[in-house]
Design a protein around this motif. Structure first.
Motif, PDB file in Angstrom:
ATOM      1  N   SER A   1       0.833  -1.213   0.000  1.00 56.32           N
ATOM      2  CA  SER A   1       0.000   0.000   0.000  1.00 56.32           C
ATOM      3  C   SER A   1       0.861   1.254   0.000  1.00 56.32           C
ATOM      4  O   SER A   1       0.453   2.298  -0.527  1.00 56.32           O
ATOM      5  CB  SER A   1      -0.919  -0.008   1.225  1.00 56.32           C
ATOM      6  OG  SER A   1      -0.161  -0.028   2.430  1.00 56.32           O
ATOM      7  N   PHE A   2       2.057   1.166   0.591  1.00 54.52           N
ATOM      8  CA  PHE A   2       2.961   2.319   0.604  1.00 54.52           C
ATOM      9  C   PHE A   2       3.317   2.735  -0.825  1.00 54.52           C
ATOM     10  O   PHE A   2       3.330   3.913  -1.165  1.00 54.52           O
ATOM     11  CB  PHE A   2       4.243   1.988   1.380  1.00 54.52           C
ATOM     12  CG  PHE A   2       4.041   1.799   2.851  1.00 54.52           C
ATOM     13  CD1 PHE A   2       3.888   2.893   3.692  1.00 54.52           C
ATOM     14  CD2 PHE A   2       3.998   0.530   3.405  1.00 54.52           C
ATOM     15  CE1 PHE A   2       3.706   2.730   5.052  1.00 54.52           C
ATOM     16  CE2 PHE A   2       3.818   0.347   4.757  1.00 54.52           C
ATOM     17  CZ  PHE A   2       3.659   1.444   5.590  1.00 54.52           C
ATOM     18  N   TYR A   3       3.613   1.728  -1.653  1.00 54.99           N
ATOM     19  CA  TYR A   3       3.962   2.011  -3.055  1.00 54.99           C
ATOM     20  C   TYR A   3       2.768   2.580  -3.793  1.00 54.99           C
ATOM     21  O   TYR A   3       2.890   3.553  -4.553  1.00 54.99           O
ATOM     22  CB  TYR A   3       4.452   0.730  -3.727  1.00 54.99           C
ATOM     23  CG  TYR A   3       4.859   0.911  -5.169  1.00 54.99           C
ATOM     24  CD1 TYR A   3       6.085   1.472  -5.510  1.00 54.99           C
ATOM     25  CD2 TYR A   3       4.006   0.519  -6.203  1.00 54.99           C
ATOM     26  CE1 TYR A   3       6.462   1.637  -6.835  1.00 54.99           C
ATOM     27  CE2 TYR A   3       4.373   0.681  -7.535  1.00 54.99           C
ATOM     28  CZ  TYR A   3       5.605   1.238  -7.846  1.00 54.99           C
ATOM     29  OH  TYR A   3       5.965   1.404  -9.163  1.00 54.99           O
ATOM     30  N   ALA A   4       1.598   1.991  -3.563  1.00 54.20           N
ATOM     31  CA  ALA A   4       0.384   2.466  -4.239  1.00 54.20           C
ATOM     32  C   ALA A   4       0.087   3.909  -3.884  1.00 54.20           C
ATOM     33  O   ALA A   4      -0.433   4.678  -4.716  1.00 54.20           O
ATOM     34  CB  ALA A   4      -0.791   1.569  -3.871  1.00 54.20           C
ATOM     35  N   ASN A   5       0.450   4.293  -2.667  1.00 54.14           N
ATOM     36  CA  ASN A   5       0.193   5.665  -2.210  1.00 54.14           C
ATOM     37  C   ASN A   5       1.347   6.619  -2.497  1.00 54.14           C
ATOM     38  O   ASN A   5       1.318   7.776  -2.086  1.00 54.14           O
ATOM     39  CB  ASN A   5      -0.103   5.663  -0.711  1.00 54.14           C
ATOM     40  CG  ASN A   5      -1.384   4.926  -0.375  1.00 54.14           C
ATOM     41  OD1 ASN A   5      -2.329   4.920  -1.170  1.00 54.14           O
ATOM     42  ND2 ASN A   5      -1.435   4.293   0.798  1.00 54.14           N
ATOM     43  N   GLY A   6       2.396   6.113  -3.168  1.00 56.45           N
ATOM     44  CA  GLY A   6       3.519   6.965  -3.537  1.00 56.45           C
ATOM     45  C   GLY A   6       4.386   7.383  -2.377  1.00 56.45           C
ATOM     46  O   GLY A   6       4.988   8.471  -2.398  1.00 56.45           O
ATOM     47  N   ASN A   7       4.513   6.511  -1.355  1.00 55.27           N
ATOM     48  CA  ASN A   7       5.336   6.822  -0.193  1.00 55.27           C
ATOM     49  C   ASN A   7       6.788   7.032  -0.629  1.00 55.27           C
ATOM     50  O   ASN A   7       7.413   6.146  -1.212  1.00 55.27           O
ATOM     51  CB  ASN A   7       5.237   5.677   0.820  1.00 55.27           C
ATOM     52  CG  ASN A   7       6.019   5.950   2.083  1.00 55.27           C
ATOM     53  OD1 ASN A   7       7.230   5.792   2.115  1.00 55.27           O
ATOM     54  ND2 ASN A   7       5.319   6.357   3.128  1.00 55.27           N
ATOM     55  N   THR A   8       7.328   8.206  -0.349  1.00 51.67           N
ATOM     56  CA  THR A   8       8.664   8.555  -0.860  1.00 51.67           C
ATOM     57  C   THR A   8       9.767   7.688  -0.254  1.00 51.67           C
ATOM     58  O   THR A   8      10.749   7.373  -0.929  1.00 51.67           O
ATOM     59  CB  THR A   8       8.971  10.038  -0.590  1.00 51.67           C
ATOM     60  OG1 THR A   8       8.844  10.307   0.822  1.00 51.67           O
ATOM     61  CG2 THR A   8       8.007  10.934  -1.362  1.00 51.67           C
ATOM     62  N   ASN A   9       9.597   7.294   1.017  1.00 45.71           N
ATOM     63  CA  ASN A   9      10.622   6.451   1.636  1.00 45.71           C
ATOM     64  C   ASN A   9      10.664   5.068   0.996  1.00 45.71           C
ATOM     65  O   ASN A   9      11.750   4.506   0.775  1.00 45.71           O
ATOM     66  CB  ASN A   9      10.365   6.330   3.136  1.00 45.71           C
ATOM     67  CG  ASN A   9      10.657   7.618   3.881  1.00 45.71           C
ATOM     68  OD1 ASN A   9      11.477   8.425   3.440  1.00 45.71           O
ATOM     69  ND2 ASN A   9       9.982   7.829   4.997  1.00 45.71           N
ATOM     70  N   VAL A  10       9.517   4.514   0.688  1.00 41.57           N
ATOM     71  CA  VAL A  10       9.479   3.196   0.058  1.00 41.57           C
ATOM     72  C   VAL A  10       9.999   3.284  -1.372  1.00 41.57           C
ATOM     73  O   VAL A  10      10.713   2.392  -1.843  1.00 41.57           O
ATOM     74  CB  VAL A  10       8.059   2.609   0.117  1.00 41.57           C
ATOM     75  CG1 VAL A  10       7.950   1.360  -0.762  1.00 41.57           C
ATOM     76  CG2 VAL A  10       7.687   2.272   1.556  1.00 41.57           C
ATOM     77  N   LEU A  11       9.664   4.355  -2.078  1.00 43.00           N
ATOM     78  CA  LEU A  11      10.202   4.533  -3.431  1.00 43.00           C
ATOM     79  C   LEU A  11      11.728   4.630  -3.397  1.00 43.00           C
ATOM     80  O   LEU A  11      12.416   4.092  -4.271  1.00 43.00           O
ATOM     81  CB  LEU A  11       9.597   5.782  -4.074  1.00 43.00           C
ATOM     82  CG  LEU A  11       8.110   5.715  -4.421  1.00 43.00           C
ATOM     83  CD1 LEU A  11       7.612   7.078  -4.891  1.00 43.00           C
ATOM     84  CD2 LEU A  11       7.853   4.665  -5.491  1.00 43.00           C
ATOM     85  N   GLN A  12      12.271   5.318  -2.391  1.00 41.94           N
ATOM     86  CA  GLN A  12      13.723   5.394  -2.216  1.00 41.94           C
ATOM     87  C   GLN A  12      14.296   4.008  -1.978  1.00 41.94           C
ATOM     88  O   GLN A  12      15.313   3.618  -2.582  1.00 41.94           O
ATOM     89  CB  GLN A  12      14.063   6.317  -1.038  1.00 41.94           C
ATOM     90  CG  GLN A  12      15.490   6.237  -0.529  1.00 41.94           C
ATOM     91  CD  GLN A  12      16.538   6.747  -1.497  1.00 41.94           C
ATOM     92  OE1 GLN A  12      16.241   7.589  -2.334  1.00 41.94           O
ATOM     93  NE2 GLN A  12      17.756   6.230  -1.395  1.00 41.94           N
TER      94      GLN A  12
END
Length: 704
Positions: free
Chosen positions: A126-137
């Motif tokens: 869900s973090f990725y789906a919501n565009g969480n910047t830390n997870v994208l990093q």
């Protein structure tokens, strides 16, 4: 601050690797994929597990730094064996039974599998789906680590099995297909281009250059593209006995444009510079000081007492005695070394030469009172120590302890800003010739190496070809011990030529010492004059006898009083720590004040009095170098004959042989057309076990 979480990840990584077994026994409701990737802290721990796979000794902890760093005019390990062996990688002579091949291969694919799992699971969170910047990093970091492993596999093995999909999703019987290296490199470049959009700069993230960053992703794109645009050894699939041919893609220029674009991006970001001295970069690593805004862009974050051979494999040998040493550092192997002639290939006044080329090592002796004392000895061997890293450069307060050997925790620089600058200069030169922009980035590297403008601007750039030689030479000076030189020679298709001359330097020195000459001396001199911008004739003036004094820096600097001719003997010279001011990193151990170690012009030996802390020493210790000839047989000793065994070697009868597709050909003259030399079989064979498990899908070429 040193990164710590990664070194707690060994257990976490093992937990994730055997998650099903763990769940069955201990906690069926904990550490499921849904739990781990539903909590930001657990996701970071999972990423640490990916990093942990990169740090094992079979991969970047040890084998990358030493086992698979091949013999060249820079890095070198002598061999006296006149027979083929399974694992003599450094001399381009191995086969698919070599255990280290399988270990490195398995470790690299383990890292890839961990990265694939992490990326797949994180992208389904869900973090990725919501565009969480830390997870994208974090996804970007895993993609960088995956790209590192694939890139090094491609460089070492050529075409390799390739997938971005976790193997668990492919089925237990699925064999990952082998892809052409160009397809793999294109995929890695595209993947990193996309990932880098969402990553942060190293100056913006916790633990800085101990983590993969946007600037590292850009630099990694450039490195992969530079390799893709260069030459590599391609198999002859119709003749398994053939060693293959050196080729580059017809559209290679597009890769140089990628190199230029992405190195420009790193340079323009202004996140890195060359503010520290060359020595400080590596001594800081030895002291666990992480500098986030200077030369290092990404360094492998090892942990004290847990991982890494850095500083144990390199630097002076420091022998242990009954698990104790004099001082708190513990034993040092010092076996990962540089070519004995490397120091003569430097231009005069280059500060890197003094720091890297270590001509001394340590042992111990028992005093009359029964205690141990340290003794420093000169290293007059077929190779000298690479002094970029050493446990001995660590401050005593941070030292590992007298009973420790490896697992030093000293970080190793996988990517540096100096590399970015030189890649940029090379790409610009390939596209547009030696422009002012290309020269500017070369000069930025040379400004750190030299003190005067006369030296900084002393390079050849009149033509595209000359400037390419200049850049390749600068990389030779800059990256000793960083697993660069043989790779640079491969992608520029100069490896056959340089290995031939590297062999001939050793062979000729041995012949001279045996009382005759090889007949290649003039050719070696001409080659080094033209390719390395050196004075002609240096091989005839190598300083056979080197004089030295041992002293501690804390005792005070020695001072010379008077000079006079030393009989009729003449020696080439420069005083270590003299004309080039070089502060020895360890001030409590003795070091050597060396006369005539480097300079090629002959000068008289000084008979002098030196003063060290009020103590006067009026005599010199001395050692004879290059005693590599057998006067009885009139031939060089075995280390001169066999250290490049898989490409060129000699025999006891005074014959030289060069290897072409597994067949020995007599070698008596240097060919006028260097391109007629045989290829160097640097490509490694697929491990035998990997071939067996592929049920015949994988097949070795290149004469294996």
């Amino acid at each position: 601050m040193k990164l710590k979480n990664i070194f707690m990840a060994g257990a976490a990584a093992m937990m994730l690797a055997s998650c099903n077994d763990y769940l069955d026994v201990d906690a069926p409701s904990a550490y499921t994929t849904e739990f781990v990737y539903g909590d930001s802290t657990e996701i970071e721990r999972a990423l640490n597990g990916v990093y942990a796979q990169a740090l094992v000794n079979n991969l970047y902890g040890r084998y990358y730094q030493s086992t698979f760093q091949y013999n060249t005019d820079v890095d070198f390990g002598a061999s006296s064996s006149n027979a083929h062996a399974h694992n003599t990688y450094s001399r381009y002579d191995c086969d698919d039974q070599g255990g280290e091949i399988y270990s490195f291969w398995t470790a690299a694919y383990s890292l890839i599998e961990y990265a694939n799992k992490f990326i797949n699971n994180a992208q389904n969170s869900s973090f990725y789906a919501n565009g969480n910047t830390n997870v994208l990093q974090m996804i970007g970091e895993a993609k960088c680590l995956r790209a590192m492993a694939y890139h090094d596999l491609v460089v070492m093995w050529g075409d390799v099995p390739f997938t971005f999909t976790p193997t668990a999703s492919l089925g237990s019987d699925f064999v990952i297909p082998i892809f052409d290296r160009q397809v793999i490199q294109d995929s890695l470049i595209a993947d990193l281009k996309d990932a880098s959009k969402y990553m942060k700069f190293s100056t913006e993230i916790d633990n800085g250059v101990e983590r993969c960053s946007k600037d590292f992703a850009w630099a990694m794109i450039a490195r992969i593209a530079l390799t893709a645009g260069g030459y590599s050894l391609r198999p002859n699939t119709s003749d398994a006995k053939s060693y293959g041919t050196m080729e580059r893609p017809s559209d290679y220029i597009k890769y140089y444009k990628i190199v230029k674009d992405y190195t420009d991006s790193v340079i323009n970001s202004k996140t890195h510079n060359l503010g520290q001295s060359y020595q400080e970069v590596f001594v800081n690593e030895c002291n666990y000081n992480v500098v986030n805004n200077d030369d290092v862009i990404f360094e492998l974050p090892f942990a004290k007492d847990a991982s890494g051979y850095t500083g144990y494999a390199q630097g002076p040998t420091y022998n242990a005695y009954e698990s104790n040493t004099v001082g708190p550092w513990g034993a040092c192997n010092g076996g990962t070394r540089v070519n004995a002639f490397y120091r003569f290939l430097f231009q005069e006044n280059d500060k890197r030469r003094e720091f890297v080329n270590g001509l001394w090592y340590y042992s111990y002796y028992t005093t009359s009172s029964g205690s141990l004392a340290d003794t420093v000895y000169i290293r007059n061997d077929y190779s000298v120590h690479n002094n970029k890293w050493s446990k001995l450069w660590t401050d005593e307060s941070n030292a590992l302890g007298t009973d420790k050997t490896s697992n030093t925790g000293i970080n190793y620089p996988y990517m540096r800003y100096a590399d970015v600058l030189l890649m940029n200069a090379e790409a610009e030169n390939e596209i547009n010739g030696p422009t002012e922009s290309a020269k500017k980035n070369l000069i930025a590297v040379r400004e750190r190496a030299f003190s005067s403008d006369l030296d900084i601007y002393n390079f050849e750039a009149s033509t595209k070809e000359d400037f390419q030689k200049t850049i390749l030479r600068e990389r030779m000076y800059e990256f000793a011990g960083e697993n660069m030189r043989w790779r640079d020679l491969v992608r520029t298709n100069t490896i056959s030529e340089e290995l031939m001359y590297s062999f001939l330097r050793y062979y000729s020195a041995g012949m001279i010492n045996a009382g005759s000459a090889s007949g290649f001396e003039d050719a070696i001199n001409e080659h080094d004059r033209f390719n390395n911008n050196l004075e002609e004739g240096y091989i005839d003036n190598l300083p056979e006898r080197i004089y030295y004094h041992a002293y501690r820096l804390s005792d005070g600097e020695p001072s010379a009083v008077g000079l006079k001719a030393f009989g009729s003997q003449l020696y080439g010279c420069i005083v270590n720590s003299g004309e080039i001011e070089q502060k020895y990193p360890n001030q409590s151990l003795k070091s050597l004040r060396i006369y005539n170690a480097y300079k090629t012009a002959q000068q008289p030996m000084p008979a002098l009095t030196i003063k060290i802390g009020g103590f006067k020493a009026t005599s010199w210790n001395y050692a004879d170098f290059y005693q590599w000839g057998d006067a009885d047989s009139g031939t060089p000793k075995d280390q001169c004959k066999y250290s490049f065994y898989g490409f060129i070697r000699a025999d006891d009868s005074g014959n030289i042989w060069i290897v072409r597709n597994g067949t020995l050909e007599p070698f008596s003259v240097i060919p006028s057309n260097i391109s007629s030399l045989p290829v160097v079989r640097y490509i490694l064979p697929y491990p035998n076990l990997a071939i067996q498990r592929s049920a015949g899908e994988y097949k070795n070429y290149y004469g294996y």
